[in-house]
Design an enzyme around this catalytic site. Structure first.
Site, PDB file in Angstrom:
ATOM      1  CE  LYS A  19      21.271  20.783  15.052  1.00 56.59           C
ATOM      2  NZ  LYS A  19      19.972  21.014  15.675  1.00 56.59           N
ATOM      3  CG  ASP A 139      22.352  19.625  18.648  1.00 56.55           C
ATOM      4  OD1 ASP A 139      21.581  18.677  18.881  1.00 56.55           O
ATOM      5  OD2 ASP A 139      21.953  20.798  18.505  1.00 56.55           O
TER       6      ASP A 139
END
Length: 285
Positions: A19, A139
């Site tokens: 990510k 996240d």
């Protein structure tokens, strides 16, 4: 236990892509201490791999270049994700995680692993992924998405951000772990402007990079203060259309227009800094 994964009878697999926060604006702080963000998040095609096979009990095996930094108990988000999905039913599975991403690196390795566990075990056990997975980490919700997302709030407010122009990233980490709470504690301001309400439509990679250059990662100055190697990483990426830190660091990214230019840059950096982690990968868009 650590294992080379041999003879595990693997039944399914799921990549856990890195990510990358192309932007990260810190826009406020809630009374409970959580910071409010406005971030453009993409996934890059480099990451960990999670394999799942039948088992009477829940087991986790870890290998790969960064296996030593991954715990095998409930500190590991893969185990915590499995327990959340299981809901106390006592289901079993043999999980084999190959760690290709460094830990505490600002590219969501643990969160991506948790998301991969939720998605793979959801199919394996025939149970739905819970609506609220943010208890595993801020996240994790965004890592359930492969395509670019605009992430706001404390990570729970997600909306598609795209399509984006085709581009490639070179990810560089000096093999230094970063404490996210320490970086947030070093912020000079916790009330900074967000991104524009409506993101532009980008006609080219160069235009996209130019716009990104007008945005920020508000954690970058504090991270450089805590980890000076980050500034060195950014300098090694000066041939990119844009160089910036991802998340709370220490991984930095360079954005490139072609696969060839990204791979050339990665090879140059690997040669000059053999102790660093370096990867070139396309953005999933």
């Amino acid at each position: 236990m650590k294992s080379n994964g041999a003879a595990l009878g693997l039944a399914a697999s799921q990549p856990a892509w890195a990510k990358v926060n192309l932007t990260l604006h810190v826009t406020g702080q809630r009374p409970d201490g959580y910071h409010l963000l406005d971030s453009l998040v993409v996934r890059a095609e480099v990451g960990d791999m999670l394999n799942v096979a039948p088992s009477e009990q829940l087991e986790l095996y870890i290998d790969g270049p960064f296996a030593d930094g991954a715990p095998l108990d409930d500190r590991n988000l893969v185990i915590r994700a499995a327990r959340l999905l299981d809901g106390g039913k006592g289901r079993g599975a043999r999980l084999h995680l190959t760690k290709g991403l460094p830990a505490a690196a600002g590219i969501g390795g643990g969160s991506a692993d948790a998301a991969a566990a939720l998605q793979t075990l959801s199919v394996h056990w025939g149970v739905p992924v819970p609506q609220d997975v943010s208890r595993l980490g801020a996240d994790v919700p965004v890592c359930l998405h492969s395509l670019p997302q605009r992430m706001r709030g404390v990570g729970e407010d997600l909306s598609p951000a795209g399509p984006l122009p085709q581009c490639w990233l070179v990810l560089v980490n000096p093999n230094v772990s970063v404490s996210t709470p320490e970086i947030f504690a070093g912020l000079e301001s916790r009330a900074n402007p967000p991104m524009p309400q409506v993101l532009p439509v980008f006609e080219s990679t160069a235009a996209f990079a130019a716009w990104l250059g007008t945005q920020r990662n508000d954690l970058e100055p504090a991270a450089i203060q805590a980890v000076p190697e980050i500034a060195i990483c950014l300098r090694t990426l000066q041939d990119a259309l844009l160089a910036r830190m991802s998340g709370s660091g220490a991984t930095c990214f360079g954005l490139y227009e072609t696969d060839a230019s990204a791979r050339h840059a990665a090879a140059r950096i690997e040669k000059n800094h053999p102790g660093w982690w370096v990867a070139a990968a396309p953005v999933i868009s």
